[in-house]
Scaffold this active site. Structure first.
Site, PDB file in Angstrom:
ATOM      1  N   HIS A 258    -107.411  -8.756 -27.341  1.00 27.96           N
ATOM      2  CA  HIS A 258    -106.693 -10.041 -27.398  1.00 27.96           C
ATOM      3  C   HIS A 258    -107.055 -10.688 -28.726  1.00 27.96           C
ATOM      4  O   HIS A 258    -108.218 -11.000 -28.961  1.00 27.96           O
ATOM      5  CB  HIS A 258    -107.137 -10.905 -26.217  1.00 27.96           C
ATOM      6  CG  HIS A 258    -106.518 -12.260 -26.181  1.00 27.96           C
ATOM      7  ND1 HIS A 258    -105.444 -12.568 -25.369  1.00 27.96           N
ATOM      8  CD2 HIS A 258    -106.818 -13.384 -26.858  1.00 27.96           C
ATOM      9  CE1 HIS A 258    -105.110 -13.827 -25.556  1.00 27.96           C
ATOM     10  NE2 HIS A 258    -105.929 -14.354 -26.451  1.00 27.96           N
ATOM     11  N   HIS A 301    -114.137 -18.451 -22.871  1.00 30.52           N
ATOM     12  CA  HIS A 301    -114.765 -18.750 -24.156  1.00 30.52           C
ATOM     13  C   HIS A 301    -115.355 -20.153 -24.200  1.00 30.52           C
ATOM     14  O   HIS A 301    -115.015 -21.017 -23.399  1.00 30.52           O
ATOM     15  CB  HIS A 301    -113.787 -18.552 -25.314  1.00 30.52           C
ATOM     16  CG  HIS A 301    -112.513 -19.355 -25.206  1.00 30.52           C
ATOM     17  ND1 HIS A 301    -111.517 -19.052 -24.322  1.00 30.52           N
ATOM     18  CD2 HIS A 301    -112.070 -20.413 -25.910  1.00 30.52           C
ATOM     19  CE1 HIS A 301    -110.513 -19.905 -24.465  1.00 30.52           C
ATOM     20  NE2 HIS A 301    -110.819 -20.755 -25.413  1.00 30.52           N
ATOM     21  N   GLU A 307    -110.216 -28.198 -28.441  1.00 27.69           N
ATOM     22  CA  GLU A 307    -108.851 -27.689 -28.223  1.00 27.69           C
ATOM     23  C   GLU A 307    -108.070 -28.645 -27.330  1.00 27.69           C
ATOM     24  O   GLU A 307    -108.373 -28.795 -26.151  1.00 27.69           O
ATOM     25  CB  GLU A 307    -108.895 -26.332 -27.534  1.00 27.69           C
ATOM     26  CG  GLU A 307    -109.677 -25.277 -28.271  1.00 27.69           C
ATOM     27  CD  GLU A 307    -109.801 -24.011 -27.436  1.00 27.69           C
ATOM     28  OE1 GLU A 307    -108.855 -23.668 -26.708  1.00 27.69           O
ATOM     29  OE2 GLU A 307    -110.868 -23.389 -27.498  1.00 27.69           O
ATOM     30  N   HIS A 331    -110.199 -29.213 -23.976  1.00 28.75           N
ATOM     31  CA  HIS A 331    -111.456 -28.488 -23.812  1.00 28.75           C
ATOM     32  C   HIS A 331    -112.267 -28.761 -25.073  1.00 28.75           C
ATOM     33  O   HIS A 331    -111.934 -28.299 -26.157  1.00 28.75           O
ATOM     34  CB  HIS A 331    -111.181 -26.999 -23.610  1.00 28.75           C
ATOM     35  CG  HIS A 331    -110.320 -26.740 -22.398  1.00 28.75           C
ATOM     36  ND1 HIS A 331    -109.100 -26.120 -22.456  1.00 28.75           N
ATOM     37  CD2 HIS A 331    -110.504 -27.075 -21.102  1.00 28.75           C
ATOM     38  CE1 HIS A 331    -108.571 -26.057 -21.247  1.00 28.75           C
ATOM     39  NE2 HIS A 331    -109.410 -26.638 -20.392  1.00 28.75           N
ATOM     40  N   HIS A 337    -114.173 -22.635 -20.841  1.00 26.90           N
ATOM     41  CA  HIS A 337    -112.869 -22.606 -20.183  1.00 26.90           C
ATOM     42  C   HIS A 337    -112.271 -21.222 -20.305  1.00 26.90           C
ATOM     43  O   HIS A 337    -112.844 -20.347 -20.937  1.00 26.90           O
ATOM     44  CB  HIS A 337    -111.937 -23.685 -20.750  1.00 26.90           C
ATOM     45  CG  HIS A 337    -111.702 -23.579 -22.221  1.00 26.90           C
ATOM     46  ND1 HIS A 337    -112.658 -23.892 -23.167  1.00 26.90           N
ATOM     47  CD2 HIS A 337    -110.627 -23.165 -22.936  1.00 26.90           C
ATOM     48  CE1 HIS A 337    -112.179 -23.696 -24.376  1.00 26.90           C
ATOM     49  NE2 HIS A 337    -110.941 -23.243 -24.265  1.00 26.90           N
TER      50      HIS A 337
END
Ligand SMILES: [Fe+2]
Length: 407
Positions: A258, A301, A307, A331, A337
């Site tokens: 990813h 992460h 964010e 976050h 999260h």
């Protein structure tokens, strides 16, 4: 005096002496210069702030249900009156920081124009088209498009319906396209897809036209007796602009793993530190997922950046439930999260076929190196904070088996 009896006026967006490739300025040829107005007076309106120091810190994962749009039958609210600051950091006076605002409105701004002395607005409509008149001309900005109105540019927003959206304000410097590095000369947001307005003017006398200025976080109003949209012609490289997010060329893994969300950066406002942004504007558009041997949704992460996310339409892949169009999440730096339980379980088994991801969806992120403070409006008075958000992770199970055979 200029041809046709026009006044020349320069609007600059950088210091005179910055390097030539960074210099931004435009020349406006107008019927009357902007200086012709009465003194500014304080204006108590809307719910914007640049004061984040008095706010109590809150490191929790935060999610908001869709923000309420006032019904026109109950109250007429224009774009400026409907701007509420949700979170932010830094301070406008020292020109360092950023703010996230949410707008909800149902009425056009009439005989009033707004300009921001503190920084740039990146406007993300989520519901309803905005018909924006600027000193440079007109822009229609619909959901799936964004626009940037840079520091000092006067603008007025007209609407035909109930509207909602998000605003990223940056104090430090202007937005620019990210460097592409090994990607090469093409990809992500291409420069040719950014649109700027053509000059448009009206020669209209109006008693008490309001010029509203946000200066050091506070609003001020000055009156004048003519429309400020009297720029007959302009030239230069300091302009408002818009961009259609569906033009974004998505780069992604075609083998395994990813990729980090920085590959989805549309625009960035860099800090002085290499690779560190005051704010990145990042989108998660429809795309193919083809990675093999991979958990395809975002990984769990804890990030050194803060964010803030919003959803324009559809369902965000890591949280198909609960995170709704017109809502938001925050976050904060180092707050853990990741995907909710259902998303984790569903994507941890099953065959990895090529599949369309985020079809019919457009989520976005404002990512910043700053620690964001949530305003009183965001914590309490908007009445949209989802106090049950943390529960989406509470059913995560242990899968550890020390005797399992390696795959
Ligand atoms: Fe994240």
């Amino acid at each position: 005096m200029c041809p046709y009896g026009l006044y020349a006026e320069q609007l600059n967006g950088t210091a005179f002496t910055v390097p030539r490739d960074q210099n931004r300025r435009s020349w406006l040829y107008r019927i009357l210069p902007a200086v012709l107005h009465h003194p500014f007076k304080e204006l108590k309106e809307g719910n914007m702030t640049a004061n984040f120091e008095a706010t109590k810190p809150n490191p929790s994962q935060l999610r908001w249900h869709p923000f309420n749009i006032p019904k026109k039958t109950e109250a007429s609210v224009d774009f400026l009156q409907g701007l509420n600051t949700l979170c932010g950091a830094g301070e406008a006076k020292g020109r360092h920081g950023m703010a996230v605002h949410v707008y909800t409105c149902n009425t056009s701004m009439t005989d009033r124009a707004f300009y921001n002395s503190d920084g740039d607005f990146l406007i993300v409509p989520q519901q309803g088209a905005l018909f924006i008149t600027t000193e440079f001309g007109k822009l229609k900005v619909e959901p799936l498009e964004i626009c940037v109105i840079q520091q000092g540019m006067r603008f007025t927003v007209a609407v035909n319906e109930e509207c909602r959206g998000y605003v990223l304000e940056v104090y430090d410097c202007h937005f620019r396209l990210p460097d592409l590095g090994p990607i090469g000369a093409n990809g992500l947001a291409n420069p040719r897809d950014f649109k700027i307005p053509k000059a448009w003017y009206e020669d209209r006398e109006v008693k008490g036209y309001q010029i509203i200025n946000k200066y050091q976080g506070a609003l001020f109003v000055a009156e004048q007796d003519h429309s400020p949209y009297d720029v007959v012609a302009w030239h230069g490289n300091y302009t408002p602009y818009k961009y259609n997010l569906t033009n974004f060329m998505v780069i992604n893994s075609v083998s395994y793993d990813h990729a980090d969300p920085s590959i989805f950066t549309v625009l960035t406002c860099p800090s002085g530190k290499p690779g560190v942004a005051i704010a990145d504007f990042v989108i998660f558009p429809p795309r193919w997922g083809v990675a093999e041997h991979t958990f395809r949704p975002p990984y769990y992460h804890r990030n050194i950046m803060s964010e803030f996310m919003g959803l324009i339409r559809g369902h965000y892949e890591a949280k198909p439930e609960g995170f709704q169009p017109g809502g938001a999440t925050l976050h904060s730096m180092m707050t853990p999260h990741g995907p909710d339980t259902n998303c984790f379980e569903k994507n941890s088994s099953g065959k990895l076929e090529p599949e369309r991801i985020a079809e019919g969806t457009m989520a976005f992120m404002f990512e910043t190196c700053l620690g964001l403070a949530v305003t009183e409006w965001g914590e309490t008075s908007c009445e949209k904070l989802d106090h049950a958000y943390y529960k989406c992770w509470q059913s995560l199970k242990k899968h550890f088996n020390p005797n399992a055979k390696p795959q």
